[in-house]
Design a protein around this motif. Structure first.
Motif, PDB file in Angstrom:
ATOM      1  N   GLY B  42      44.867  68.616  80.815  1.00 33.80           N
ATOM      2  CA  GLY B  42      45.251  67.345  81.428  1.00 33.80           C
ATOM      3  C   GLY B  42      44.082  66.711  82.172  1.00 33.80           C
ATOM      4  O   GLY B  42      43.835  65.510  82.066  1.00 33.80           O
ATOM      5  N   ASN B  43      43.344  67.541  82.913  1.00 28.77           N
ATOM      6  CA  ASN B  43      42.225  67.020  83.694  1.00 28.77           C
ATOM      7  C   ASN B  43      41.047  66.609  82.815  1.00 28.77           C
ATOM      8  O   ASN B  43      40.361  65.634  83.107  1.00 28.77           O
ATOM      9  N   LEU B  44      40.835  67.365  81.738  1.00 25.39           N
ATOM     10  CA  LEU B  44      39.755  66.998  80.826  1.00 25.39           C
ATOM     11  C   LEU B  44      40.084  65.674  80.137  1.00 25.39           C
ATOM     12  O   LEU B  44      39.227  64.803  79.979  1.00 25.39           O
ATOM     13  N   ARG B  45      41.353  65.510  79.784  1.00 21.52           N
ATOM     14  CA  ARG B  45      41.777  64.257  79.163  1.00 21.52           C
ATOM     15  C   ARG B  45      41.652  63.096  80.161  1.00 21.52           C
ATOM     16  O   ARG B  45      41.186  62.018  79.818  1.00 21.52           O
ATOM     17  N   ALA B  46      42.020  63.376  81.424  1.00 18.47           N
ATOM     18  CA  ALA B  46      41.877  62.345  82.465  1.00 18.47           C
ATOM     19  C   ALA B  46      40.407  61.967  82.633  1.00 18.47           C
ATOM     20  O   ALA B  46      40.076  60.797  82.829  1.00 18.47           O
ATOM     21  N   SER B  47      39.510  62.962  82.545  1.00 16.45           N
ATOM     22  CA  SER B  47      38.080  62.677  82.666  1.00 16.45           C
ATOM     23  C   SER B  47      37.623  61.763  81.546  1.00 16.45           C
ATOM     24  O   SER B  47      36.822  60.855  81.749  1.00 16.45           O
ATOM     25  N   SER B  48      38.152  62.030  80.355  1.00 16.58           N
ATOM     26  CA  SER B  48      37.794  61.210  79.207  1.00 16.58           C
ATOM     27  C   SER B  48      38.304  59.774  79.388  1.00 16.58           C
ATOM     28  O   SER B  48      37.574  58.809  79.141  1.00 16.58           O
ATOM     29  N   ASN B  49      39.541  59.639  79.870  1.00 14.98           N
ATOM     30  CA  ASN B  49      40.082  58.295  80.109  1.00 14.98           C
ATOM     31  C   ASN B  49      39.339  57.559  81.217  1.00 14.98           C
ATOM     32  O   ASN B  49      39.163  56.347  81.162  1.00 14.98           O
TER      33      ASN B  49
END
Ligand code: ZN
Lengths: 211, 86
Positions: B42-49
């Motif tokens: 979730g956090n890695l995806r948030a970083s990407s967004n």
């Protein structure tokens, strides 16, 4: 799927006619193209250069486009082609300035993250907090935004460009490989390493409030 | 069996839908039983967004007008050159 905003892309038919108009030297077509593509080109340049140098490069690129577009065959898409021109110009300008730190493509984990697993491969130091705010909300935090800028500018050039082209401009992997001259598997490593660095940065920021 | 570290290694490929069916399935199975990895993904995806939101370039109108001017100038030079050679 993850709610990324789609970029406004020119439809294929209208792109073909735009290219034709550009080849004819139609100034209205140039004005339209400048508005459509300059923000993206500027963002490409910003990953290499400071703001004013980046603006300069984008202006210069448009002037070279007038001649270069005559030979453009439309195989890569106008956006990709323009971004490649910008990236190449920036790289030329940087070539003497700072040397690239090579990325080790055999390591997919950042050392700082790799250290957080035990010998069995389980989390020793799991991520503590959830980044619950949406990306837009997080970006309203000026200090975080500045911190992100700082970290982005510290990334190796190829990681930074890969991130920018893929994440910010929604280029397809093939296009990014093409613009940056990297293999598909190396691109995956570049992206993953760069995202981990950003992940670690946001985590530190959320825990300590410091960059 | 897929361990947390293995998952961390292929997390971006999972987020981007670059894993093949069986591999993607094994990630999904792991995520069902592992809260830490769910947070990580979730956090890695948030970083990407976050990067998408941060880097969407904006160009101000004055900058665009300066480009228009330089393009117009270059176009007229080109036109004159063209008519000279004809
Ligand atoms: Zn796990």
């Amino acid at each position: 799927m993850d709610g990324k905003p789609m970029n406004n892309t020119v439809q294929p038919e209208s792109e073909a006619s735009l290219i034709e108009d550009l080849k004819q030297g139609d100034s209205t077509a140039y004005q339209k193209a400048v508005r459509e593509f300059s923000p993206g080109m500027l963002a490409v340049a910003r990953f290499y250069l400071d703001h004013s140098s980046a603006e300069e490069i984008v202006q210069d690129c448009w002037v070279t486009v007038i001649d270069a577009v005559q030979k453009f065959e439309g195989r890569s898409g106008l956006k990709t082609w323009l971004h490649r021109i910008v990236a190449n110009r920036c790289k030329n300008r940087l070539r003497t300035a700072n040397r690239e730190i090579a990325t080790d493509f055999s390591e997919t984990l950042e050392p700082e993250l790799a250290n957080r697993f035990n010998s069995k491969g389980r989390w020793d130091l799991p991520p503590k907090l959830q980044f619950h705010d949406s990306a837009d909300r997080l970006m309203e935090n000026g200090a975080l935004s500045d911190c992100l800028d700082k970290h982005l500018s510290a990334l190796p050039e190829t990681q930074r460009s890969a991130l920018m082209l893929y994440e910010a401009h929604q280029h397809k992997s093939d296009d990014v490989c093409n613009i940056l001259d990297v293999s598909a598997s190396n691109l995956r490593v570049l992206l993953h390493r760069a995202r981990q660095k950003i992940f670690l940065m946001v985590e530190t920021f959320q825990e300590t409030g410091e960059c | 069996m897929l361990m947390c570290r293995d998952l961390a290694e292929i997390a971006s490929d999972y987020i981007d839908g670059e894993l093949n069916g069986p591999r993607s399935l094994s990630v999904k199975m792991h995520l069902m039983i592992c809260k830490d990895c769910r947070t990580f993904i979730g956090n890695l995806r948030a970083s990407s967004n976050l990067l998408s939101a941060h880097s969407s370039g904006k160009a101000d109108e004055e900058f665009l007008r300066r480009i228009d001017e330089r393009v117009a100038e270059a176009l007229s030079v080109r036109k004159n050159k063209g008519s000279d050679s004809e």
